[in-house]
Design an enzyme around this catalytic site. Structure first.
Site, PDB file in Angstrom:
ATOM      1  N   ALA A   1       0.819  -1.203  -0.021  1.00  0.00           N
ATOM      2  CA  ALA A   1       0.034  -0.097  -0.019  1.00  0.00           C
ATOM      3  C   ALA A   1       0.753   1.312   0.102  1.00  0.00           C
ATOM      4  O   ALA A   1       0.620   2.259  -0.499  1.00  0.00           O
ATOM      5  CB  ALA A   1      -1.108  -0.213   1.133  1.00  0.00           C
TER       6      ALA A   1
ATOM      7  N   ARG B   1       7.502 -13.706  -3.714  1.00  0.00           N
ATOM      8  CA  ARG B   1       6.120 -13.973  -4.308  1.00  0.00           C
ATOM      9  C   ARG B   1       5.814 -13.060  -5.425  1.00  0.00           C
ATOM     10  O   ARG B   1       5.246 -13.529  -6.481  1.00  0.00           O
ATOM     11  CB  ARG B   1       5.222 -13.652  -3.227  1.00  0.00           C
ATOM     12  CG  ARG B   1       5.249 -14.783  -1.952  1.00  0.00           C
ATOM     13  CD  ARG B   1       4.273 -14.476  -0.967  1.00  0.00           C
ATOM     14  NE  ARG B   1       4.469 -13.059  -0.357  1.00  0.00           N
ATOM     15  CZ  ARG B   1       5.151 -12.865   0.863  1.00  0.00           C
ATOM     16  NH1 ARG B   1       5.897 -13.898   1.130  1.00  0.00           N
ATOM     17  NH2 ARG B   1       5.385 -11.662   1.117  1.00  0.00           N
ATOM     18  N   SER B   2       6.476 -12.013  -5.348  1.00  0.00           N
ATOM     19  CA  SER B   2       6.014 -11.033  -6.403  1.00  0.00           C
ATOM     20  C   SER B   2       7.066 -10.801  -7.608  1.00  0.00           C
ATOM     21  O   SER B   2       6.643 -10.113  -8.594  1.00  0.00           O
ATOM     22  CB  SER B   2       5.727  -9.460  -5.786  1.00  0.00           C
ATOM     23  OG  SER B   2       4.771  -9.525  -4.792  1.00  0.00           O
TER      24      SER B   2
ATOM     25  N   CYS C   1       3.065   6.564  11.527  1.00  0.00           N
ATOM     26  CA  CYS C   1       2.390   7.196  10.806  1.00  0.00           C
ATOM     27  C   CYS C   1       1.442   8.229  11.977  1.00  0.00           C
ATOM     28  O   CYS C   1       1.152   9.280  11.658  1.00  0.00           O
ATOM     29  CB  CYS C   1       1.412   6.447   9.987  1.00  0.00           C
ATOM     30  SG  CYS C   1       0.658   4.981  10.963  1.00  0.00           S
TER      31      CYS C   1
ATOM     32  N   SER D   1      -5.363   1.137   6.418  1.00  0.00           N
ATOM     33  CA  SER D   1      -4.278   1.058   5.518  1.00  0.00           C
ATOM     34  C   SER D   1      -2.994   0.946   6.549  1.00  0.00           C
ATOM     35  O   SER D   1      -1.947   0.486   5.839  1.00  0.00           O
ATOM     36  CB  SER D   1      -4.265   2.519   4.857  1.00  0.00           C
ATOM     37  OG  SER D   1      -4.395   3.623   5.841  1.00  0.00           O
TER      38      SER D   1
ATOM     39  N   ARG E   1      -8.372   0.792  16.375  1.00  0.00           N
ATOM     40  CA  ARG E   1      -8.457   0.608  14.970  1.00  0.00           C
ATOM     41  C   ARG E   1      -9.951   0.640  14.822  1.00  0.00           C
ATOM     42  O   ARG E   1     -10.947   0.385  15.316  1.00  0.00           O
ATOM     43  CB  ARG E   1      -8.624  -0.854  14.387  1.00  0.00           C
ATOM     44  CG  ARG E   1      -6.890  -1.000  14.334  1.00  0.00           C
ATOM     45  CD  ARG E   1      -6.521  -0.947  12.859  1.00  0.00           C
ATOM     46  NE  ARG E   1      -5.034  -1.377  12.793  1.00  0.00           N
ATOM     47  CZ  ARG E   1      -4.133  -0.771  12.204  1.00  0.00           C
ATOM     48  NH1 ARG E   1      -4.285   0.630  11.581  1.00  0.00           N
ATOM     49  NH2 ARG E   1      -2.913  -1.217  12.270  1.00  0.00           N
TER      50      ARG E   1
ATOM     51  N   HIS F   1      -5.941   8.351   9.262  1.00  0.00           N
ATOM     52  CA  HIS F   1      -5.954   8.131  10.799  1.00  0.00           C
ATOM     53  C   HIS F   1      -6.559   9.622  11.494  1.00  0.00           C
ATOM     54  O   HIS F   1      -6.367  10.590  10.751  1.00  0.00           O
ATOM     55  CB  HIS F   1      -4.896   8.043  11.558  1.00  0.00           C
ATOM     56  CG  HIS F   1      -4.259   6.791  11.053  1.00  0.00           C
ATOM     57  ND1 HIS F   1      -4.528   5.637  10.482  1.00  0.00           N
ATOM     58  CD2 HIS F   1      -2.873   6.235  11.311  1.00  0.00           C
ATOM     59  CE1 HIS F   1      -3.953   4.622  10.467  1.00  0.00           C
ATOM     60  NE2 HIS F   1      -2.797   4.907  11.079  1.00  0.00           N
TER      61      HIS F   1
HETATM   62  P1  A2P Z   1       4.531  -8.984  -1.457  1.00  0.00           P
HETATM   63  O1  A2P Z   1       3.527  -7.955  -2.230  1.00  0.00           O
HETATM   64  O2  A2P Z   1       5.707  -9.741  -2.567  1.00  0.00           O
HETATM   65  O3  A2P Z   1       4.260  -9.474  -0.383  1.00  0.00           O
HETATM   66  P2  A2P Z   1       1.697  -3.961   2.893  1.00  0.00           P
HETATM   67  O4  A2P Z   1       2.374  -3.144   3.976  1.00  0.00           O
HETATM   68  O5  A2P Z   1       0.566  -3.144   1.883  1.00  0.00           O
HETATM   69  O6  A2P Z   1       1.203  -5.152   3.351  1.00  0.00           O
HETATM   70  O7  A2P Z   1       2.959  -4.180   1.583  1.00  0.00           O
HETATM   71  C1  A2P Z   1       4.103  -4.936   2.405  1.00  0.00           C
HETATM   72  C2  A2P Z   1       5.238  -4.607   1.094  1.00  0.00           C
HETATM   73  O8  A2P Z   1       6.377  -5.601   1.842  1.00  0.00           O
HETATM   74  C3  A2P Z   1       4.797  -5.733  -0.174  1.00  0.00           C
HETATM   75  O9  A2P Z   1       5.475  -5.143  -1.141  1.00  0.00           O
HETATM   76  C4  A2P Z   1       5.581  -6.896   0.199  1.00  0.00           C
HETATM   77  O10 A2P Z   1       5.905  -7.575  -1.137  1.00  0.00           O
HETATM   78  C5  A2P Z   1       6.889  -6.502   0.807  1.00  0.00           C
HETATM   79  N1  A2P Z   1       7.365  -7.574   1.722  1.00  0.00           N
HETATM   80  C6  A2P Z   1       6.713  -8.389   2.528  1.00  0.00           C
HETATM   81  N2  A2P Z   1       7.630  -9.395   2.949  1.00  0.00           N
HETATM   82  C7  A2P Z   1       8.941  -9.062   2.337  1.00  0.00           C
HETATM   83  C8  A2P Z   1      10.035  -9.824   2.234  1.00  0.00           C
HETATM   84  N3  A2P Z   1      10.370 -10.728   3.141  1.00  0.00           N
HETATM   85  N4  A2P Z   1      11.115  -9.213   1.398  1.00  0.00           N
HETATM   86  C9  A2P Z   1      10.763  -8.476   0.687  1.00  0.00           C
HETATM   87  N5  A2P Z   1       9.565  -7.644   0.508  1.00  0.00           N
HETATM   88  C10 A2P Z   1       8.586  -8.021   1.366  1.00  0.00           C
END
Ligand code: A2P
Length: 340
Positions: free
Chosen positions: A15, A41-42, A130, A160, A236, A243
């Protein structure tokens, strides 16, 4: 600066990560190249930036090598694992996690309040919590009206702050409730739609949750008032992305007048006064959403104490509460010649 910056966003799919991309576009941040990093994962996904698809890669020290500045918003585990190495490789890190905020060697910065904490030697800057940022935007300017001796804060925090998945869960659950379907929350610990609950962070033995602790400790560090008495209650509420906070401030002497507060806020960049008693119109999360300014109003004497006054603030958690504050730190560093 005669060239753009090689920029990385760690947590680009999240986000806050998404807000970084919008802010770079909207504020014409000098991006020469952009590395979009997230979890494995991404990797392989694409994200749009300036009309072009950019490939998301796994966040690793190698992927950060050669970048001038990296904006981290991927949780404190990722920051602890990668930020020191990135900094050692010469990258300036603006870290949105809590990993380094209370490290005495790391400046914790709201640019309008304490940019002076940053120097040309700074390699890691911590972006505050935040709720603390939104509070301080309205609170810090009041120090010009007298010495602050105590602060009481109650928060109304949006989804958020818990990330993109929490925002999705709030929407899904609201739909399910309206349609009479059952819904098992996965991100939040309690039913969120049509409900509110004490902030979803661990509670310590004194009964404070982690968020309350962060707001107090970080506010004290940023204000450089390590012993400021503060009492914080974080809750929350089923709001998507801004907020709100109810604040009572006590001064050493008599409290300043409402007009004095209005006058100080009217001169404070990043603060917009919303304080219309006749229309019963005060700061609201919906009106703060998407706005860079923090909305402040409902200024009134505390009828229970001659040295205290109360006010209400609302601010976009993803913008001034996170990505915007980080980008403003970077912009100030560029202007000060600390970058590029
Ligand atoms: P991913 O989308 O691949 O899980 P939010 O605060 O909206 O939940 O987003 C968290 C962000 O941090 C996302 O981009 C997520 O990627 C990334 N993220 C979470 N865990 C890891 C990790 N171990 N290494 C790198 N990025 C991470």
């Amino acid at each position: 600066m005669d060239r753009g910056l090689r920029v990385a966003v760690v947590g680009a799919t999240g986000a806050v990560g998404q807000e970084f991309l919008h802010l770079f576009e909207g504020r014409e941040f000098p991006v020469e190249s952009l590395a979009l990093l997230a979890s494995a994962r991404s990797a392989g996904r694409t994200l749009l930036f300036r009309g072009q698809e950019h490939l998301v890669e796994e966040a690793t020290a190698e992927a950060l090598n050669g970048t001038d500045i990296a904006f981290f918003s991927a949780g404190s585990g990722t920051s602890k694992a990668l930020a020191p190495q990135a900094a050692a490789q010469g990258t300036v890190v603006i870290d949105n996690s809590s990993a380094f905020r209370m490290d005495p060697s790391v400046p914790l910065v709201v640019p309008e309040v304490n940019f002076a904490a940053v120097s040309s030697a700074t390699k890691i800057v911590a972006n505050p919590n935040c709720t603390a940022i939104i509070l301080l935007m309205a609170l810090a300017p009041l120090r010009s009206l007298g010495a602050i001796s105590r602060v009481i804060v109650s928060t109304y925090q949006s989804a958020s702050g818990a990330g993109a998945l929490a925002m999705e869960e709030l929407k899904e659950q609201t739909r399910a409730v309206l349609e009479g379907r059952s819904f098992e929350p996965k991100v939040m610990p309690h039913p969120y739609a049509f409900n509110l609950f004490s902030h979803n962070t661990a509670v310590n033995e004194e009964g404070w949750n982690e968020e309350e602790w962060k707001v107090r400790q970080e506010a004290r560090k940023i204000l450089d008032m390590p012993d400021l008495p503060m009492n914080v209650t974080c809750v929350r509420v089923p709001v998507l992305r801004a907020h709100a906070e109810s604040v009572t401030v006590e001064f050493d002497g008599p409290a300043p007048s409402e007009d004095q507060v209005r006058e100080v806020w009217s001169r404070s960049p990043g603060v917009r006064i919303v304080d219309d008693r006749a229309a019963n119109h005060f700061p609201m999360p919906l009106e703060a959403s998407g706005q860079g300014d923090v909305l402040a109003g409902r200024i009134r004497r505390d009828q229970s104490h001659p040295s205290a006054l109360s006010f209400f603030v609302a601010g976009d958690q993803l913008l001034k509460g996170a990505a915007l504050n980080a980008v403003q730190i970077a912009e100030r560093m560029i202007a000060a010649g600390h970058l590029g």
